[in-house]
Design an enzyme around this catalytic site. Structure first.
Site, PDB file in Angstrom:
ATOM      1  N   GLU A 101      25.040  17.736 -54.892  1.00 25.48           N
ATOM      2  CA  GLU A 101      23.567  17.770 -55.011  1.00 25.48           C
ATOM      3  C   GLU A 101      22.999  18.467 -53.781  1.00 25.48           C
ATOM      4  OE1 GLU A 101      22.042  13.613 -53.950  1.00 25.48           O
ATOM      5  OE2 GLU A 101      24.222  13.446 -53.876  1.00 25.48           O
ATOM      6  N   LYS A 160      21.172  19.306 -50.335  1.00 24.82           N
ATOM      7  CA  LYS A 160      20.834  18.557 -49.126  1.00 24.82           C
ATOM      8  C   LYS A 160      19.394  18.917 -48.775  1.00 24.82           C
ATOM      9  CE  LYS A 160      22.623  17.400 -44.570  1.00 24.82           C
ATOM     10  NZ  LYS A 160      21.430  17.513 -43.763  1.00 24.82           N
ATOM     11  N   ASP A 213      15.979  19.174 -46.844  1.00 20.92           N
ATOM     12  CA  ASP A 213      15.619  19.236 -45.436  1.00 20.92           C
ATOM     13  C   ASP A 213      14.297  18.502 -45.217  1.00 20.92           C
ATOM     14  OD1 ASP A 213      15.902  19.830 -42.833  1.00 20.92           O
ATOM     15  OD2 ASP A 213      15.460  21.972 -43.010  1.00 20.92           O
ATOM     16  N   TYR A 242      18.503   9.268 -53.389  1.00 25.19           N
ATOM     17  CA  TYR A 242      19.903   9.661 -53.542  1.00 25.19           C
ATOM     18  C   TYR A 242      20.893   8.640 -52.971  1.00 25.19           C
ATOM     19  CZ  TYR A 242      18.952  11.313 -48.800  1.00 25.19           C
ATOM     20  OH  TYR A 242      18.554  11.390 -47.497  1.00 25.19           O
ATOM     21  N   LYS A 276      27.178  23.181 -45.581  1.00 23.96           N
ATOM     22  CA  LYS A 276      25.958  23.842 -45.136  1.00 23.96           C
ATOM     23  C   LYS A 276      25.915  25.290 -45.623  1.00 23.96           C
ATOM     24  CE  LYS A 276      23.472  21.787 -42.552  1.00 23.96           C
ATOM     25  NZ  LYS A 276      23.518  21.262 -41.205  1.00 23.96           N
ATOM     26  N   CYS A 329      35.169  32.215  -9.109  1.00 25.18           N
ATOM     27  CA  CYS A 329      34.080  31.386  -9.611  1.00 25.18           C
ATOM     28  C   CYS A 329      32.763  31.876  -9.000  1.00 25.18           C
ATOM     29  CB  CYS A 329      34.327  29.930  -9.233  1.00 25.18           C
ATOM     30  SG  CYS A 329      32.905  28.871  -9.553  1.00 25.18           S
ATOM     31  N   CYS A 387      31.354  28.864  -6.528  1.00 26.98           N
ATOM     32  CA  CYS A 387      31.964  28.437  -5.260  1.00 26.98           C
ATOM     33  C   CYS A 387      32.919  29.481  -4.683  1.00 26.98           C
ATOM     34  CB  CYS A 387      32.691  27.109  -5.443  1.00 26.98           C
ATOM     35  SG  CYS A 387      34.186  27.240  -6.439  1.00 26.98           S
ATOM     36  N   CYS A 441      37.702  27.738 -12.924  1.00 28.63           N
ATOM     37  CA  CYS A 441      37.519  27.732 -11.476  1.00 28.63           C
ATOM     38  C   CYS A 441      38.508  26.729 -10.913  1.00 28.63           C
ATOM     39  CB  CYS A 441      36.085  27.318 -11.172  1.00 28.63           C
ATOM     40  SG  CYS A 441      35.851  26.670  -9.524  1.00 28.63           S
ATOM     41  N   CYS A 443      33.641  22.768  -5.877  1.00 28.44           N
ATOM     42  CA  CYS A 443      32.711  23.593  -6.647  1.00 28.44           C
ATOM     43  C   CYS A 443      31.455  22.795  -7.003  1.00 28.44           C
ATOM     44  CB  CYS A 443      33.404  24.091  -7.910  1.00 28.44           C
ATOM     45  SG  CYS A 443      32.331  25.120  -8.908  1.00 28.44           S
TER      46      CYS A 443
HETATM   47  S1  IVH Z   1      23.579  11.085 -48.378  1.00 28.30           S
HETATM   48  C1  IVH Z   1      25.924   7.918 -46.194  1.00 28.30           C
HETATM   49  N1  IVH Z   1      22.393  12.961 -49.765  1.00 28.30           N
HETATM   50  O1  IVH Z   1      21.148  14.419 -44.554  1.00 28.30           O
HETATM   51  C2  IVH Z   1      25.297   9.208 -46.503  1.00 28.30           C
HETATM   52  N2  IVH Z   1      21.841  12.744 -47.457  1.00 28.30           N
HETATM   53  O2  IVH Z   1      23.143  14.661 -42.419  1.00 28.30           O
HETATM   54  C3  IVH Z   1      23.841   9.122 -46.666  1.00 28.30           C
HETATM   55  N3  IVH Z   1      20.139  14.313 -46.689  1.00 28.30           N
HETATM   56  O3  IVH Z   1      20.398  11.442 -42.876  1.00 28.30           O
HETATM   57  C4  IVH Z   1      23.215  10.415 -46.822  1.00 28.30           C
HETATM   58  N4  IVH Z   1      19.796  15.295 -48.620  1.00 28.30           N
HETATM   59  O4  IVH Z   1      18.549  12.553 -44.251  1.00 28.30           O
HETATM   60  C5  IVH Z   1      22.526  12.389 -48.554  1.00 28.30           C
HETATM   61  N5  IVH Z   1      21.371  14.522 -51.089  1.00 28.30           N
HETATM   62  C6  IVH Z   1      21.507  13.956 -49.921  1.00 28.30           C
HETATM   63  C7  IVH Z   1      20.761  14.368 -48.800  1.00 28.30           C
HETATM   64  C8  IVH Z   1      20.970  13.740 -47.576  1.00 28.30           C
HETATM   65  C9  IVH Z   1      19.434  15.240 -47.346  1.00 28.30           C
HETATM   66  C10 IVH Z   1      20.003  14.030 -45.263  1.00 28.30           C
HETATM   67  C11 IVH Z   1      19.783  12.583 -44.904  1.00 28.30           C
HETATM   68  C12 IVH Z   1      20.862  12.227 -43.938  1.00 28.30           C
HETATM   69  C13 IVH Z   1      21.308  13.557 -43.448  1.00 28.30           C
HETATM   70  C14 IVH Z   1      22.749  13.501 -43.021  1.00 28.30           C
END
Ligand code: IVH
Length: 719
Positions: A127, A129, A131, A238, A326, A432, A435, A456, A462
């Site tokens: 799913e 992530k 922001d 989520y 990522k 260095c 130093c 160094c 140093c």
């Molecule tokens: S799961 C135990 N699912 O990413 C895991 N996190 O880097 C709980 N985030 O603090 C997180 N989208 O704020 C999960 N689909 C998603 C997410 C997600 C964004 C964020 C969340 C978390 C951070 C971790």
């Protein structure tokens, strides 16, 4: 700031005073924007540049250092006015993966940890992530009772009233939901709402926001919930915290439940079962990314079955059953203006490219790491070529810089067509720069290969190493002394006056006494400190006179000894004295103490050697002796419930296990406070032997160590 900066050397005293006044208020204003409003106006790099300019001017005109100077302020102003809420279950973060290879490693590690499964295939969810900001929302008997931000993962801020204004979040859940429900997810602002808000702010002559994430955070941390209400924040569910009953037994099932309860869930979430499918979905989401009305920075993969999630458990702050893949880093073109060398705590000389400022993914980049001598030349860590035609990086080059998340920006490549005719290869220093000691590249004892890092050899001589060492000593996972950060260490290190000077760690703890008994400069008379902050600083220092053993070991700054290793050592040796005598006994790299050290699971020979070498240096031991006159390391706590029969015992697993994988067995045993060792010795308490056990079982029998089968072990630990 003046458009054209006057070089510090040419400033008149009058100009300097005026600029310091400007910088002090400008930096304070930006601190407030960043911390108080989540709305930075300038990039981190520009902010650092302001601070550097301030420092440089103060260095030349120390008599002009202001009472409110940003360089000597101790601690930050208190920020929010929201009450703390301790999460019923910690809010964790995710490990990051950046390549298809990393994803394969992640999936493989899940399979390896779980071992053979009956149907042999593990499903994952994938799913976006989001922001935004993570939020935990608690319902009791179907009614929303409170909502908290993530905070440090353990304690967040109570933002219940503000959360109640978000239309996406139901105030009541339908009948039949469990008594206690904690829904977790991401609060965010859509891209279109963000743009519209900024237009409105600009039209009203107000300050605009930097990005949707900061704006969402700022909109939520409003004391007046009406402001939050006007911002149209949104939510995706989520995850979950405490649940009095589980309505499903898979990740997907839980999210489907959330949907029926009225929470928005992300429509791009899918359940998949092979690495190819997972990565395929990642690519699809990547293609859709520009068209989504919310910012995402990757794709999260989670093991679907909750029973498997439970078996996989956690590794420090993140689950083993999930990872964030990522999206690739963002890149831009710019010029290398200069190459500087930074000297780190362990003496490593790191070349840094000073760049013509350029925006990469919304952040201004002015510096980028060049890693080491070979990287500049175009050679990788294993001697491989990393750039086409082997070209090097030179001052004057046009380069491609890359930024990924919070990682330090890198110079990736050179645009050779744009290389000016007069550039010359960069000559890496042989000494260095701080130093003047020789800087050398060590040769690997066994392979004979040159290390990529130039170091160094100055050690204690140093200044750079000494200062960095102190900064490490006071850092968050080491002594964590409030009010004594990098800035203050610079100040105390440079102080000429003996009543103020801190050159080695023990000096931190003698500072108060030196201040009390000396007629020389009083800290409270130094502009920027004042009576209250001095008292607070001394209190903070005194608070650390009792220190957890693993923090002390980590703080020593021994090469290769990170936090995890420090914890292993603390747990193994229990007391500082036992630890130090073992290191000294192992000085010949042989004998019982040496074998025992190498036997600790998770400690390899390189680390073991570095530790023994550290204690062979009399100057290190002398500093520690002075330190121990001031601080008392506590005995290491047993991690476990002490009522477990295996707490504090040493266990060895051998042969093949049938109910668990080796990793899992180890994890369980450690969770109960046992130490898991790799080989059998007099110190072993139990050997758990599965089919095919060989020499370890023989040794156990020979030494009279109690041997158990896997089943006996399980019933012994009450599993
Ligand atoms: S799961 C135990 N699912 O990413 C895991 N996190 O880097 C709980 N985030 O603090 C997180 N989208 O704020 C999960 N689909 C998603 C997410 C997600 C964004 C964020 C969340 C978390 C951070 C971790």
């Amino acid at each position: 700031m003046p458009a054209e900066q006057i070089p510090v050397e040419s400033l008149t005293e009058e100009q300097a005073a005026a600029e310091l006044a400007f910088l002090s208020s400008e930096i304070a204003r930006n601190d407030e924007l960043y911390h108080g409003h989540d709305a930075p106006e300038i990039s981190d790099a520009d902010y650092d540049a302001l601070k550097r300019r301030n420092d440089a001017i103060e260095k030349r005109f120390p008599q002009l250092i202001r009472a409110d100077s940003p360089s000597v302020k101790v601690g930050a102003a208190p920020l929010a006015t929201f009450a703390p809420i301790t999460h019923s279950r910690p809010m964790l973060s995710l490990d990051n993966t950046f390549s298809d290879e990393d994803v394969l490693d992640f999936v493989n590690s899940v399979y390896r940890f779980l071992g053979q499964l009956p149907d042999d295939s593990i499903a994952f969810t994938a799913e976006p992530k989001i922001d935004g900001l993570s939020m935990s929302i608690r319902y009791e008997n179907g009614r929303l009772v409170n909502a908290a931000t993530r905070g440090d993962g353990t304690t967040g801020e109570n933002v219940t009233e503000n959360i109640r204004t978000i239309k996406d979040i139901p105030a009541r859940l339908p009948a039949g939901v469990p008594d206690v429900v904690e829904v977790r997810g991401e609060v965010y602002m859509t891209k279109s709402d963000f743009l519209a808000l900024n237009e409105k702010m600009a039209a009203e002559g107000k300050q605009t926001y930097v990005n949707p994430r900061n704006t969402a955070a700022g909109s939520l941390r409003q004391l007046d919930a009406k402001v939050t209400a006007s911002r149209n924040l949104k939510f995706f569910a989520y995850a979950w915290g405490e649940m009095s009953d589980m309505p499903a037994d898979t990740q997907m099932g839980m999210v489907e439940q959330f949907k029926t309860w009225g929470f928005p869930v992300n429509p791009l979430m899918k359940r998949l079962s092979s690495v190819e499918e997972i990565i395929g979905h990642y690519n699809e989401i990547g293609l859709e990314r520009p068209d989504l009305d919310y910012e995402i920075d990757g794709v999260v993969y989670k093991v679907d079955r909750l029973d498997l999630q439970a078996r996989l458990g956690f590794r420090s702050r993140s689950p083993r059953w999930a990872t964030a893949h990522k999206f690739p880093a963002e890149q831009a073109f710019t010029h290398v203006e200069k190459i500087d060398i930074q000297v780190g705590r362990t003496g490593a000389l790191t070349p840094v490219a000073r760049l013509t400022p350029v925006t990469v993914g919304g952040v201004v980049v002015t510096n980028a790491t060049l890693h080491n001598e070979d990287y500049i030349k175009g050679i990788g860590n294993s001697g491989e070529r990393i750039r086409e035609d082997d070209h090097d990086i030179r001052i004057g080059d046009t380069v491609i810089v890359q930024r990924a998340g919070d990682v330090i920006p890198q110079v990736l490549d050179v645009v050779m067509e744009k290389r000016p005719a007069d550039t010359v290869p960069y000559e890496f220093p042989k000494k260095c720069p701080v130093c003047g000691s020789h800087a050398v590249r060590e040769r690997h004892e066994k392979t004979g290969k040159l290390d990529s890092v130039t170091r160094c050899t100055g050690g204690f001589v140093c200044r750079a190493q000494a200062i960095e060492h102190l900064k490490h000593f006071v850092s968050r996972n080491a002594f964590d002394i409030e009010g004594l950060g990098a800035k203050q260490i610079d100040f105390f290190f440079e102080a000429e006056d003996l009543a103020l000077q801190i050159r080695t760690a023990p000096d931190i703890f003698t500072l108060k006494k030196r201040q009390e008994t000396s007629a020389l400069t009083k800290l409270e008379n130094i502009e920027g400190f004042g009576k209250v902050s001095v008292r607070k600083l001394f209190d903070a220092i005194d608070e650390r006179r009792n220190i957890a053993l693993h923090r002390l070991i980590y703080a020593l700054g021994i090469r290769h000894v990170g936090e995890t290793t420090a914890k292993l050592l603390a747990r193994h040796y229990g007391t500082y004295d036992a630890f130090e005598s073992a290191m000294k006994e192992a000085s010949g790299f042989s004998g019982d103490a040496w074998a025992d050290l190498n036997n600790i699971e998770g400690i390899g020979e390189v680390v073991a050697r570095a530790m023994v070498e550290f204690f062979k240096e009399p100057r290190n031991v002398a500093v520690i002796d002075r330190l121990l006159a001031e601080v008392s390391p506590q005995e290491a706590e047993q991690v476990a419930a002490s009522n477990s029969p295996v707490a504090g015992k040493t266990v060895v697993f051998t042969g093949s296990l049938e109910k668990f994988t080796r990793d899992e067995a180890k994890e369980r045993a450690e969770g109960l406070g046992a130490k898991v060792a790799g080989s059998v010795s007099k110190k072993t308490d139990y050997v758990v032997a599965g089919p095919g056990a060989g020499s370890k079982l023989d040794k156990a029998t020979e030494l009279g160590v109690q041997v158990m089968t896997e089943d006996e072990w399980l019933s012994f630990i009450g599993a």
